[in-house]
Design a protein around this motif. Sequence first.
Motif, PDB file in Angstrom:
ATOM      1  N   GLU A   1      -8.936  39.064 -13.133  1.00 36.66           N
ATOM      2  CA  GLU A   1      -9.133  37.666 -13.503  1.00 36.66           C
ATOM      3  C   GLU A   1      -7.931  37.170 -14.302  1.00 36.66           C
ATOM      4  O   GLU A   1      -7.315  37.939 -15.047  1.00 36.66           O
ATOM      5  CB  GLU A   1     -10.416  37.504 -14.317  1.00 36.66           C
ATOM      6  CG  GLU A   1     -11.678  37.820 -13.525  1.00 36.66           C
ATOM      7  CD  GLU A   1     -12.951  37.600 -14.320  1.00 36.66           C
ATOM      8  OE1 GLU A   1     -14.039  37.632 -13.696  1.00 36.66           O
ATOM      9  OE2 GLU A   1     -12.870  37.400 -15.559  1.00 36.66           O
TER      10      GLU A   1
ATOM     11  N   LEU B   1     -12.572  31.118 -11.118  1.00 41.14           N
ATOM     12  CA  LEU B   1     -13.500  31.782 -12.025  1.00 41.14           C
ATOM     13  C   LEU B   1     -14.847  31.070 -12.015  1.00 41.14           C
ATOM     14  O   LEU B   1     -14.904  29.835 -12.022  1.00 41.14           O
ATOM     15  CB  LEU B   1     -12.951  31.779 -13.452  1.00 41.14           C
ATOM     16  CG  LEU B   1     -11.788  32.715 -13.786  1.00 41.14           C
ATOM     17  CD1 LEU B   1     -11.491  32.643 -15.274  1.00 41.14           C
ATOM     18  CD2 LEU B   1     -12.082  34.149 -13.381  1.00 41.14           C
TER      19      LEU B   1
ATOM     20  N   TRP C   1      -9.351  34.535  -9.818  1.00 42.23           N
ATOM     21  CA  TRP C   1      -9.380  35.981  -9.668  1.00 42.23           C
ATOM     22  C   TRP C   1      -8.754  36.398  -8.337  1.00 42.23           C
ATOM     23  O   TRP C   1      -8.676  35.612  -7.398  1.00 42.23           O
ATOM     24  CB  TRP C   1     -10.815  36.533  -9.749  1.00 42.23           C
ATOM     25  CG  TRP C   1     -11.801  35.864  -8.826  1.00 42.23           C
ATOM     26  CD1 TRP C   1     -12.639  34.840  -9.130  1.00 42.23           C
ATOM     27  CD2 TRP C   1     -12.038  36.176  -7.432  1.00 42.23           C
ATOM     28  NE1 TRP C   1     -13.388  34.488  -8.022  1.00 42.23           N
ATOM     29  CE2 TRP C   1     -13.048  35.286  -6.981  1.00 42.23           C
ATOM     30  CE3 TRP C   1     -11.516  37.106  -6.542  1.00 42.23           C
ATOM     31  CZ2 TRP C   1     -13.531  35.309  -5.665  1.00 42.23           C
ATOM     32  CZ3 TRP C   1     -11.987  37.123  -5.241  1.00 42.23           C
ATOM     33  CH2 TRP C   1     -12.989  36.238  -4.817  1.00 42.23           C
TER      34      TRP C   1
END
Length: 327
Positions: A44, A98, A290
């Motif tokens: 991430e 995200l 990510w």
Amino acid sequence: MPKKLISVDPKKLPWEQETPLHNRWHPDIPPVASVVEGEAFRVECVDWTGGQIKNDDCSDDVKNVDLSQVHYLSGPIEVEGAKAGDLLKVEFLNLGPLDGDEWGFTGTFAKENGGGFLTDHFPCATKACWDIEGIYCTSRHIPGVKFAGLIHPGLIGTAPSHELLKIWNDRESALVAEEGTENEKTLCGCLHTRPLACVPEPKGAMLGKLGHYIAKSGKCEKFDSVASEAARTVPGRENGGNCDIKNLSRGCTVYFPVFVDGAMLSMGDMHMSQGDGEVSFCGAIEMSGWLDLKCTVIKGGMKILPAIGPSPLNVNPIFEIGPMEPR
């Protein structure tokens, strides 16, 4: 399901993250995680400014953005078995925004803060915020527009060796020394452009486990030593870096030269969409996000890369673009 290797919280500042981030290149920045060959893993990333830009209707944050602190990267990730002289094959399995932070921004920087493409015509800071829903994005600041993006990292690369870092700093210091002279390699004489090089700058440095300049500058000899010579992340270089390839997404493979043991792979600067080369400087829809990746080590593979400069370290990664194309 790939294992989650590095997590971030976009509500926290970069130096508050559970896993430290970094915004400079240096071989002495310690790894924050490790992977083995063939292992699928998820990383991430925060947005490139580390949360300086907000999802609101005022562009003052773009006008006053602190560019000494960018780009915030996740890593370094040590790849077990990788040695200097190898090639690191990195496969892009999947990418996305995200959860709970599905928005992005596009901006033009104020001329007094460096500006961007055509700054003489557009000298003021602007900002458009975008809502991301699936593969599509829309903006309340640009009504009537909806298009499909192709999420990709603007920046991904391996750590330089001390020898390569010196090559970078010598090369870029020479460019900076030419600024304002007849040898200057830029269009500044007839058109405002950003500088061609960014020399090391301790202010704003975030060096992973070595810490952040606010807490460490002048208080830690190791931090000060690394920060004084660590390379900025703005240009692309032999290690990959800020390549800004708009279709570097699902199905792509990159072959990175390995300059230090462990390869020390880092990435960030996630984009929902981008124009070719991001030539307007903030010419992407910047976002947190990510990546799902898989690494393979090709032993001794760096020797297949042709040298493009006076040193055998002057090589380029190989970017193998996948079947997904931006529309």
